[in-house]
Write a protein that holds these residues in place. Sequence first.
Motif, PDB file in Angstrom:
ATOM      1  N   SER A  53       1.003  -1.175   0.029  1.00  0.00           N
ATOM      2  CA  SER A  53       0.090  -0.108   0.069  1.00  0.00           C
ATOM      3  C   SER A  53       1.064   1.144  -0.030  1.00  0.00           C
ATOM      4  O   SER A  53       1.838   1.266   0.699  1.00  0.00           O
ATOM      5  N   GLU A  54       0.609   2.104  -0.911  1.00  0.00           N
ATOM      6  CA  GLU A  54       1.407   3.420  -1.095  1.00  0.00           C
ATOM      7  C   GLU A  54       0.314   4.510  -0.985  1.00  0.00           C
ATOM      8  O   GLU A  54      -0.334   4.820  -2.068  1.00  0.00           O
ATOM      9  N   GLY A  60       5.038   7.854  -9.725  1.00  0.00           N
ATOM     10  CA  GLY A  60       6.300   7.311  -9.205  1.00  0.00           C
ATOM     11  C   GLY A  60       6.385   7.094  -7.898  1.00  0.00           C
ATOM     12  O   GLY A  60       7.364   6.052  -7.408  1.00  0.00           O
ATOM     13  N   ALA A  61       5.352   7.455  -6.931  1.00  0.00           N
ATOM     14  CA  ALA A  61       5.465   6.941  -5.364  1.00  0.00           C
ATOM     15  C   ALA A  61       4.992   5.546  -5.435  1.00  0.00           C
ATOM     16  O   ALA A  61       5.512   4.784  -4.841  1.00  0.00           O
ATOM     17  N   ALA A  62       4.277   5.157  -6.365  1.00  0.00           N
ATOM     18  CA  ALA A  62       3.867   3.445  -6.448  1.00  0.00           C
ATOM     19  C   ALA A  62       4.845   2.831  -7.011  1.00  0.00           C
ATOM     20  O   ALA A  62       5.187   1.668  -6.365  1.00  0.00           O
ATOM     21  N   CYS A  63       5.661   3.340  -8.055  1.00  0.00           N
ATOM     22  CA  CYS A  63       6.802   2.499  -8.617  1.00  0.00           C
ATOM     23  C   CYS A  63       7.853   2.343  -7.513  1.00  0.00           C
ATOM     24  O   CYS A  63       8.248   1.246  -7.389  1.00  0.00           O
ATOM     25  N   LEU A 158      16.642   7.970  -7.584  1.00  0.00           N
ATOM     26  CA  LEU A 158      15.453   8.573  -8.250  1.00  0.00           C
ATOM     27  C   LEU A 158      14.610   9.506  -7.115  1.00  0.00           C
ATOM     28  O   LEU A 158      14.404   9.102  -6.095  1.00  0.00           O
ATOM     29  N   VAL A 159      14.332  10.786  -7.645  1.00  0.00           N
ATOM     30  CA  VAL A 159      13.397  11.645  -6.741  1.00  0.00           C
ATOM     31  C   VAL A 159      12.034  11.935  -6.921  1.00  0.00           C
ATOM     32  O   VAL A 159      11.211  12.266  -6.342  1.00  0.00           O
ATOM     33  N   ASP A 160      11.725  11.793  -8.426  1.00  0.00           N
ATOM     34  CA  ASP A 160      10.474  12.158  -8.660  1.00  0.00           C
ATOM     35  C   ASP A 160       9.497  11.073  -8.373  1.00  0.00           C
ATOM     36  O   ASP A 160       9.770   9.980  -8.534  1.00  0.00           O
ATOM     37  N   TYR A 165       8.726   9.876 -13.136  1.00  0.00           N
ATOM     38  CA  TYR A 165       9.861   8.731 -12.646  1.00  0.00           C
ATOM     39  C   TYR A 165      10.165   7.873 -13.862  1.00  0.00           C
ATOM     40  O   TYR A 165      11.367   7.544 -13.918  1.00  0.00           O
ATOM     41  N   PRO A 166       9.460   7.492 -14.845  1.00  0.00           N
ATOM     42  CA  PRO A 166      10.064   6.534 -15.776  1.00  0.00           C
ATOM     43  C   PRO A 166      11.202   7.433 -16.636  1.00  0.00           C
ATOM     44  O   PRO A 166      12.248   7.068 -17.057  1.00  0.00           O
ATOM     45  N   LEU A 167      10.971   8.471 -16.827  1.00  0.00           N
ATOM     46  CA  LEU A 167      11.738   9.573 -17.868  1.00  0.00           C
ATOM     47  C   LEU A 167      13.039   9.737 -16.659  1.00  0.00           C
ATOM     48  O   LEU A 167      14.206   9.761 -17.271  1.00  0.00           O
TER      49      LEU A 167
END
Length: 221
Positions: A53-54, A60-63, A158-160, A165-167
Amino acid sequence: MKINVVLPCLNEAAALPWVLGRMPDGFHPIVVDNGSTDGSAGIAATLGATVVSEPRPGFGAACHAGLAAAVSDVVCFMDADASLDPVQLPRVSGPVVAGEADLVLGRRVLRPGASWPVHARLGNAVLARGLRRRTGVRLRDLGPMRACERLPLLALGLVDRRFGYPLEMVLRAGAAGWHIAETDVDYLPRQGRSKVTGTVRGTLRAVGDMRRVLIRQNGTA
């Protein structure tokens, strides 16, 4: 050890049975519930996935929550909306496992019935061109199905936590000298409406997130 597959999830109850039912041997799904209200988390757990759970909203938070929960040496990412076929995960993970590439992106090839609006394809093409210029890699797609080694990815910092996030992953990997490759995967009719490409507003929001990533990356280069 099985390869962990991170699946960010927001109200994908209709798609999860098909997606999780086609997970190939040697791959274990980590479904990251990002605030679903349709019972997605319960369905994923019933079907044998690890559920994380996020509560903080954002792709990006989920990834990143899924990455933090992963334990395998190689980790994959893919959408949970049935637009990508898990059976094809070995295509993207194979070169990483074999040591032939550090990051592999699945280039989406449109199949009959799939929906990829013109505004979304145009935005993707513009971003892919920017990535080619910055990384020197002949990329044609941002590749929502992808694979890389887990610990080196964590080390990229990674911070985004939004759609950038993918980029950011590709930009930082390129800056770190990673060997980045691309392979074709099928792009299928998804279940439900996309949170990103389904509307012009969603696409513009994603492009805005990615633009901020580009500015931030250029500022730290």
